[in-house]
Design a protein around this motif. Structure first.
Motif, PDB file in Angstrom:
ATOM      1  N   PHE A 167       0.846  -1.280  -0.151  1.00  0.00           N
ATOM      2  CA  PHE A 167      -0.107  -0.059   0.062  1.00  0.00           C
ATOM      3  C   PHE A 167       0.940   1.210  -0.162  1.00  0.00           C
ATOM      4  O   PHE A 167       0.641   2.339  -0.815  1.00  0.00           O
ATOM      5  CB  PHE A 167      -0.953   0.077   1.200  1.00  0.00           C
ATOM      6  CG  PHE A 167      -1.968   1.123   1.445  1.00  0.00           C
ATOM      7  CD1 PHE A 167      -3.047   1.304   0.846  1.00  0.00           C
ATOM      8  CD2 PHE A 167      -1.288   2.028   1.867  1.00  0.00           C
ATOM      9  CE1 PHE A 167      -3.957   2.281   0.854  1.00  0.00           C
ATOM     10  CE2 PHE A 167      -2.303   3.408   2.122  1.00  0.00           C
ATOM     11  CZ  PHE A 167      -3.514   3.408   1.512  1.00  0.00           C
ATOM     12  N   VAL A 168       1.818   1.519   0.779  1.00  0.00           N
ATOM     13  CA  VAL A 168       2.706   2.331   1.047  1.00  0.00           C
ATOM     14  C   VAL A 168       3.554   2.690  -0.375  1.00  0.00           C
ATOM     15  O   VAL A 168       3.870   3.780  -0.586  1.00  0.00           O
ATOM     16  CB  VAL A 168       3.642   2.249   2.165  1.00  0.00           C
ATOM     17  CG1 VAL A 168       4.882   3.327   2.164  1.00  0.00           C
ATOM     18  CG2 VAL A 168       2.954   2.496   3.588  1.00  0.00           C
ATOM     19  N   TYR A 169       3.877   1.464  -1.074  1.00  0.00           N
ATOM     20  CA  TYR A 169       4.702   1.673  -2.188  1.00  0.00           C
ATOM     21  C   TYR A 169       3.765   2.302  -3.297  1.00  0.00           C
ATOM     22  O   TYR A 169       4.189   3.334  -4.049  1.00  0.00           O
ATOM     23  CB  TYR A 169       4.950   0.274  -2.899  1.00  0.00           C
ATOM     24  CG  TYR A 169       5.626   0.524  -4.266  1.00  0.00           C
ATOM     25  CD1 TYR A 169       6.726   0.591  -4.363  1.00  0.00           C
ATOM     26  CD2 TYR A 169       4.871  -0.222  -5.253  1.00  0.00           C
ATOM     27  CE1 TYR A 169       7.365   0.687  -5.544  1.00  0.00           C
ATOM     28  CE2 TYR A 169       5.193  -0.122  -6.394  1.00  0.00           C
ATOM     29  CZ  TYR A 169       6.631   0.239  -6.802  1.00  0.00           C
ATOM     30  OH  TYR A 169       7.091   0.273  -8.031  1.00  0.00           O
ATOM     31  N   TYR A 170       2.694   1.880  -3.374  1.00  0.00           N
ATOM     32  CA  TYR A 170       1.751   2.621  -4.290  1.00  0.00           C
ATOM     33  C   TYR A 170       1.527   4.068  -3.900  1.00  0.00           C
ATOM     34  O   TYR A 170       1.127   4.837  -4.865  1.00  0.00           O
ATOM     35  CB  TYR A 170       0.255   1.717  -4.512  1.00  0.00           C
ATOM     36  CG  TYR A 170       0.850   0.548  -5.530  1.00  0.00           C
ATOM     37  CD1 TYR A 170       0.676   0.780  -6.847  1.00  0.00           C
ATOM     38  CD2 TYR A 170       0.816  -0.613  -5.042  1.00  0.00           C
ATOM     39  CE1 TYR A 170       1.087  -0.293  -7.856  1.00  0.00           C
ATOM     40  CE2 TYR A 170       0.891  -1.689  -5.971  1.00  0.00           C
ATOM     41  CZ  TYR A 170       1.296  -1.696  -7.330  1.00  0.00           C
ATOM     42  OH  TYR A 170       1.496  -2.754  -8.155  1.00  0.00           O
ATOM     43  N   GLU A 171       1.239   4.284  -2.513  1.00  0.00           N
ATOM     44  CA  GLU A 171       0.859   5.510  -2.383  1.00  0.00           C
ATOM     45  C   GLU A 171       1.915   6.457  -2.680  1.00  0.00           C
ATOM     46  O   GLU A 171       1.957   7.710  -3.128  1.00  0.00           O
ATOM     47  CB  GLU A 171       0.696   5.495  -0.804  1.00  0.00           C
ATOM     48  CG  GLU A 171       0.230   6.860  -0.224  1.00  0.00           C
ATOM     49  CD  GLU A 171      -0.028   6.719   1.246  1.00  0.00           C
ATOM     50  OE1 GLU A 171      -0.213   8.059   1.722  1.00  0.00           O
ATOM     51  OE2 GLU A 171       0.540   5.609   1.705  1.00  0.00           O
ATOM     52  N   LYS A 173       4.773  12.232  -7.408  1.00  0.00           N
ATOM     53  CA  LYS A 173       4.559  12.931  -8.727  1.00  0.00           C
ATOM     54  C   LYS A 173       3.799  14.076  -8.627  1.00  0.00           C
ATOM     55  O   LYS A 173       4.327  15.209  -9.019  1.00  0.00           O
ATOM     56  CB  LYS A 173       3.749  12.040  -9.706  1.00  0.00           C
ATOM     57  CG  LYS A 173       3.718  12.446 -11.199  1.00  0.00           C
ATOM     58  CD  LYS A 173       2.915  11.648 -12.050  1.00  0.00           C
ATOM     59  CE  LYS A 173       2.912  12.375 -13.424  1.00  0.00           C
ATOM     60  NZ  LYS A 173       2.024  11.288 -14.422  1.00  0.00           N
ATOM     61  N   THR A 174       2.960  14.181  -7.745  1.00  0.00           N
ATOM     62  CA  THR A 174       2.112  15.417  -7.511  1.00  0.00           C
ATOM     63  C   THR A 174       3.086  16.323  -6.724  1.00  0.00           C
ATOM     64  O   THR A 174       2.821  17.619  -6.887  1.00  0.00           O
ATOM     65  CB  THR A 174       0.913  15.008  -6.841  1.00  0.00           C
ATOM     66  OG1 THR A 174       0.336  13.982  -7.632  1.00  0.00           O
ATOM     67  CG2 THR A 174       0.014  16.232  -6.681  1.00  0.00           C
ATOM     68  N   TRP A 175       3.746  15.678  -5.585  1.00  0.00           N
ATOM     69  CA  TRP A 175       4.405  16.692  -4.935  1.00  0.00           C
ATOM     70  C   TRP A 175       5.608  17.579  -5.446  1.00  0.00           C
ATOM     71  O   TRP A 175       5.869  18.423  -5.247  1.00  0.00           O
ATOM     72  CB  TRP A 175       4.965  16.027  -3.634  1.00  0.00           C
ATOM     73  CG  TRP A 175       4.070  15.592  -2.684  1.00  0.00           C
ATOM     74  CD1 TRP A 175       2.830  15.868  -2.650  1.00  0.00           C
ATOM     75  CD2 TRP A 175       3.915  14.769  -1.699  1.00  0.00           C
ATOM     76  NE1 TRP A 175       1.816  15.462  -1.564  1.00  0.00           N
ATOM     77  CE2 TRP A 175       2.649  14.486  -1.372  1.00  0.00           C
ATOM     78  CE3 TRP A 175       4.865  13.601  -1.210  1.00  0.00           C
ATOM     79  CZ2 TRP A 175       2.527  13.520  -0.116  1.00  0.00           C
ATOM     80  CZ3 TRP A 175       4.608  12.527  -0.380  1.00  0.00           C
ATOM     81  CH2 TRP A 175       3.323  12.662   0.270  1.00  0.00           C
ATOM     82  N   ARG A 176       5.996  16.707  -6.771  1.00  0.00           N
ATOM     83  CA  ARG A 176       7.313  17.456  -7.399  1.00  0.00           C
ATOM     84  C   ARG A 176       6.656  18.391  -8.092  1.00  0.00           C
ATOM     85  O   ARG A 176       7.237  19.449  -8.665  1.00  0.00           O
ATOM     86  CB  ARG A 176       7.870  16.242  -8.378  1.00  0.00           C
ATOM     87  CG  ARG A 176       8.546  15.504  -7.544  1.00  0.00           C
ATOM     88  CD  ARG A 176       9.709  14.724  -8.677  1.00  0.00           C
ATOM     89  NE  ARG A 176       9.029  13.884  -9.520  1.00  0.00           N
ATOM     90  CZ  ARG A 176       8.698  12.439  -8.927  1.00  0.00           C
ATOM     91  NH1 ARG A 176       9.075  11.811  -8.050  1.00  0.00           N
ATOM     92  NH2 ARG A 176       8.195  11.911  -9.985  1.00  0.00           N
ATOM     93  N   ALA A 211      -3.886  19.029  -9.762  1.00  0.00           N
ATOM     94  CA  ALA A 211      -2.845  17.893  -9.388  1.00  0.00           C
ATOM     95  C   ALA A 211      -3.280  17.228  -8.111  1.00  0.00           C
ATOM     96  O   ALA A 211      -3.200  15.937  -7.926  1.00  0.00           O
ATOM     97  CB  ALA A 211      -1.426  18.184  -9.643  1.00  0.00           C
ATOM     98  N   GLY A 212      -3.446  17.841  -7.455  1.00  0.00           N
ATOM     99  CA  GLY A 212      -3.662  17.506  -5.768  1.00  0.00           C
ATOM    100  C   GLY A 212      -5.197  16.727  -5.745  1.00  0.00           C
ATOM    101  O   GLY A 212      -5.038  15.727  -5.197  1.00  0.00           O
TER     102      GLY A 212
END
Length: 237
Positions: A132-136, A142-145, A160-161
Motif C-alpha cells: 500500500f505504501v509503495y503505491y501511495e 509525482k504530484t508533490w514534485r 493535480a492535488g
C-alpha cells in the motif's frame, strides 16, 4: 390560286403581329417579376440585416451582463498547501504503521509468545501495508514534485492535488478487501483457538471496515466534484 395565296399572306401577316405581341407580353411579365424580385431583395435584406444586428447586440449585452465567478487564488493556494501537508502526514503515519507491523512480527517470531494467528496476521498485514505504501508513494511523489507556490499555477496545482487524492482514495477502497479478509480470518482463528465467542468481534471488524469504505467513498466523490469544477474554471479562462 390567287385567292389561296392571298389568304396565306393574310394569315402570315396576322400571325406575325400576334407572335410579336405574345413575345413582348412574356418578356414584360418576366421583366416585371425580375424587377419585383430585385425590389424584394433590396427591400428585405436591409431589414433582415438590421434585425440580425439588433439580436446580436442583445445577445452580446446579455452575455456581458452575466456574473462571472472569480477564483480566489490565495484561498486555492492555501487549500492546496493544507491538503499537501495532510497527505504528507498521512504518508508518514502509514510508513510508521508498516514499520510497527514488521517490528511486531519479527519480535513475535523471535520471542515466540504471540502464537501462530498473531504472527501470521502481523506478517500479512505488514506485507499488505508495505504494498500500500509503495503505491501511495508512486501516487503522491509525482504530484508533490509538480506542486509549487506560484499563483500562476494555482488551479493546475489544485487539479493535480485533486487527481492525486482521487487515486489515493481508490487505492484505499481497494485495500479494504484484502485487509478485511485477513482481519476476519484473524478473529476467527483467535476465537477458535481460545474457545471464545467470535460473533461480536466479527461484527465489529466488518462494521469498522464498512465505515472506512463509506468515508473513503464520500471523500472520493467530493474530490471528483472539485476536479470537475476546476476543469470548468480552466475552460472559462
Amino acid at each position: 390560286m390567287k385567292d389561296n395565296e392571298s389568304s396565306l399572306n393574310m394569315d402570315k401577316d396576322t400571325q406575325a403581329p400576334i407572335a410579336e405581341q405574345t413575345q413582348m407580353t412574356v418578356t414584360d411579365e418576366a421583366h416585371h417579376y425580375a424587377v419585383d424580385d430585385n425590389n424584394a431583395v433590396d427591400e428585405n435584406n436591409p431589414d433582415e440585416a438590421t434585425i440580425l444586428d439588433e439580436q446580436w447586440q442583445s445577445l452580446s449585452q446579455d452575455w456581458q451582463s452575466q456574473p462571472v465567478e472569480k477564483t480566489d487564488i490565495q484561498a486555492l493556494l492555501k487549500q492546496t498547501k493544507r491538503r499537501t501537508t495532510w497527505a504528507k502526514t498521512c504518508f508518514a503515519l502509514n510508513i510508521l504503521a508498516t514499520a510497527g507491523l514488521f517490528i511486531s512480527f519479527f519480535y513475535g517470531v523471535i520471542i515466540g509468545e504471540f502464537g501462530t494467528p498473531w504472527n501470521l496476521y502481523l506478517g500479512g498485514a505488514g506485507l499488505m501495508s508495505l504494498i500500500f505504501v509503495y503505491y501511495e508513494m508512486k501516487i503522491r511523489a509525482k504530484t508533490w514534485r509538480q506542486i509549487s507556490d506560484s499563483p500562476d499555477q494555482a488551479i493546475e496545482n489544485a487539479l493535480a492535488g485533486c487527481e492525486s487524492s482521487m487515486k489515493y482514495m481508490s487505492l484505499t477502497k481497494w485495500s479494504c478487501l484484502p485487509f478485511g479478509v485477513l482481519a476476519n480470518w484473524f478473529v476467527y482463528s483467535v476465537g477458535k483457538e481460545g474457545d471464545k465467542p467470535m460473533l461480536g468481534a466479527l461484527i465489529f471488524i466488518n462494521v469498522f471496515i464498512a465505515v472506512m469504505f463509506l468515508i473513503t467513498e464520500l471523500i472520493h466523490r467530493k474530490r471528483k466534484k472539485e476536479f470537475k469544477e476546476l476543469n470548468a474554471k480552466i475552460s472559462n479562462l
